[in-house]
Write an enzyme that holds these catalytic residues in place. Sequence first.
Site, PDB file in Angstrom:
ATOM      1  CB  SER A   1      -1.018  -0.085   0.940  1.00  9.46           C
ATOM      2  OG  SER A   1       0.004  -0.208   2.235  1.00  9.46           O
ATOM      3  CG  ASN A   2       5.251   2.747   0.964  1.00  5.25           C
ATOM      4  OD1 ASN A   2       5.229   3.917   0.300  1.00  5.25           O
ATOM      5  ND2 ASN A   2       5.848   2.674   2.253  1.00  5.25           N
TER       6      ASN A   2
ATOM      7  N   GLY B   1       8.139   7.539   5.397  1.00  4.64           N
ATOM      8  CA  GLY B   1       8.973   7.474   6.220  1.00  4.64           C
ATOM      9  C   GLY B   1      10.044   7.659   7.032  1.00  4.64           C
ATOM     10  CE1 TYR B   2      10.675   5.712  11.989  1.00  2.00           C
ATOM     11  CE2 TYR B   2      10.440   4.192  10.274  1.00  2.00           C
ATOM     12  CZ  TYR B   2      10.071   5.000  11.645  1.00  2.00           C
ATOM     13  OH  TYR B   2       8.771   4.202  12.564  1.00  2.00           O
ATOM     14  CG  ASP B   3      13.914   7.659   2.384  1.00  7.13           C
ATOM     15  OD1 ASP B   3      14.048   6.395   3.340  1.00  7.13           O
ATOM     16  OD2 ASP B   3      12.884   6.906   1.648  1.00  7.13           O
TER      17      ASP B   3
ATOM     18  CG  ASP C   1       7.478  -6.690   7.211  1.00  9.23           C
ATOM     19  OD1 ASP C   1       7.115  -5.648   6.951  1.00  9.23           O
ATOM     20  OD2 ASP C   1       8.174  -6.966   7.974  1.00  9.23           O
TER      21      ASP C   1
ATOM     22  CG  HIS D   1      16.828  -0.496   3.260  1.00  6.64           C
ATOM     23  ND1 HIS D   1      17.078   0.196   2.988  1.00  6.64           N
ATOM     24  CD2 HIS D   1      14.994  -0.937   3.851  1.00  6.64           C
ATOM     25  CE1 HIS D   1      16.056   0.716   3.331  1.00  6.64           C
ATOM     26  NE2 HIS D   1      15.020   0.427   3.609  1.00  6.64           N
ATOM     27  NE  ARG D   2      11.666  -1.175  -0.277  1.00  8.94           N
ATOM     28  CZ  ARG D   2      12.124  -0.535   0.798  1.00  8.94           C
ATOM     29  NH1 ARG D   2      12.388   0.803   0.564  1.00  8.94           N
ATOM     30  NH2 ARG D   2      11.395  -0.282   2.047  1.00  8.94           N
TER      31      ARG D   2
ATOM     32  CD  GLU E   1       2.472  -5.871   7.933  1.00  9.14           C
ATOM     33  OE1 GLU E   1       3.596  -6.113   8.642  1.00  9.14           O
ATOM     34  OE2 GLU E   1       2.665  -5.440   6.933  1.00  9.14           O
TER      35      GLU E   1
HETATM   36  P1  IMP Z   1       7.351  -1.661   6.191  1.00 15.44           P
HETATM   37  O1  IMP Z   1       8.144  -2.757   5.418  1.00 15.44           O
HETATM   38  O2  IMP Z   1       5.721  -1.480   5.690  1.00 15.44           O
HETATM   39  O3  IMP Z   1       5.969  -2.637   7.390  1.00 15.44           O
HETATM   40  O4  IMP Z   1       7.493  -0.675   7.230  1.00 15.44           O
HETATM   41  C1  IMP Z   1       7.615  -0.668   8.757  1.00 15.44           C
HETATM   42  C2  IMP Z   1       7.771   1.197   8.285  1.00 15.44           C
HETATM   43  O5  IMP Z   1       9.062   1.370   8.168  1.00 15.44           O
HETATM   44  C3  IMP Z   1       7.190   1.896   8.413  1.00 15.44           C
HETATM   45  O6  IMP Z   1       6.987   2.807   8.638  1.00 15.44           O
HETATM   46  C4  IMP Z   1       8.071   2.336   6.880  1.00 15.44           C
HETATM   47  O7  IMP Z   1       7.486   4.143   6.009  1.00 15.44           O
HETATM   48  C5  IMP Z   1       9.338   2.306   7.309  1.00 15.44           C
HETATM   49  N1  IMP Z   1      10.160   2.326   5.810  1.00 15.44           N
HETATM   50  C6  IMP Z   1      10.093   1.399   5.072  1.00 15.44           C
HETATM   51  N2  IMP Z   1      11.021   1.140   4.768  1.00 15.44           N
HETATM   52  C7  IMP Z   1      11.471   2.182   4.592  1.00 15.44           C
HETATM   53  C8  IMP Z   1      12.432   3.036   3.527  1.00 15.44           C
HETATM   54  O8  IMP Z   1      13.432   2.357   2.974  1.00 15.44           O
HETATM   55  N3  IMP Z   1      12.222   4.341   3.876  1.00 15.44           N
HETATM   56  C9  IMP Z   1      12.258   5.201   5.213  1.00 15.44           C
HETATM   57  N4  IMP Z   1      11.253   4.505   6.187  1.00 15.44           N
HETATM   58  C10 IMP Z   1      10.769   2.883   5.169  1.00 15.44           C
END
Ligand code: IMP
Length: 177
Positions: free
Chosen positions: A6-7, A134-136, A57, A161-162, A30
């Site tokens: 959904s992201n 997110g935390y970027d 994830d 990481h991704r 999840e």
């Molecule tokens: P999820 O993988 O969507 O469960 O992500 C968990 C949390 O980490 C969410 O709040 C995302 O916004 C954050 N997050 C996941 N991947 C990244 C990233 O590449 N950069 C910054 N925040 C991330």
Amino acid sequence: MNIITSNKGKYHEYKKIFPDAKMLNIGYHEIQADSLEEVVEHALEGLKEHAPLIIDDSGLFIDVYHGFPGVYSSYVMHTLGCQGIIKLMDGFDNRDAAFECVIGHIDINGDSKLIRGRVSGSITKTMKGTHGFGYDPIFKPEGHDKTFAEMVTDEKNKISHRGKAMEGLMRYLDITL
Ligand code: IMP
């Protein structure tokens, strides 16, 4: 290939590497678990009909908090946000952290594979940059003087990481760019 998320930020990063990727926002189960792998493995179980697919994830792991927020990263983003993390780091000289990503992939034959990517870095003292999600804005990867949010997607993908997990997936799928 379907990217089940959904992201939109995540999808955008996948799309740069897999241009034919489609975003499928169907939500999946999840579980709360101790590792990203467990979450992904469990989620893959109900998704075979949408193969070939990717789920992802990810989490932020802070050294002085023994890896917190880690698998709770999503919850902590909703409750504390980036500013809350900056506050949590108050008074600590050691600001080391890492981002981790686990990709779950199911191919057209229904075979599944988990691939991990990791990047070390540190938590900044202020939010910087407007790209990403997110935390970027508070994560500065090791060896760089910009946060992920100060980088364009191609730049982030090269070191993130991704990006590393995607590289691993391409090797597994025998795809070269
Ligand atoms: P999820 O993988 O969507 O469960 O992500 C968990 C949390 O980490 C969410 O709040 C995302 O916004 C954050 N997050 C996941 N991947 C990244 C990233 O590449 N950069 C910054 N925040 C991330």
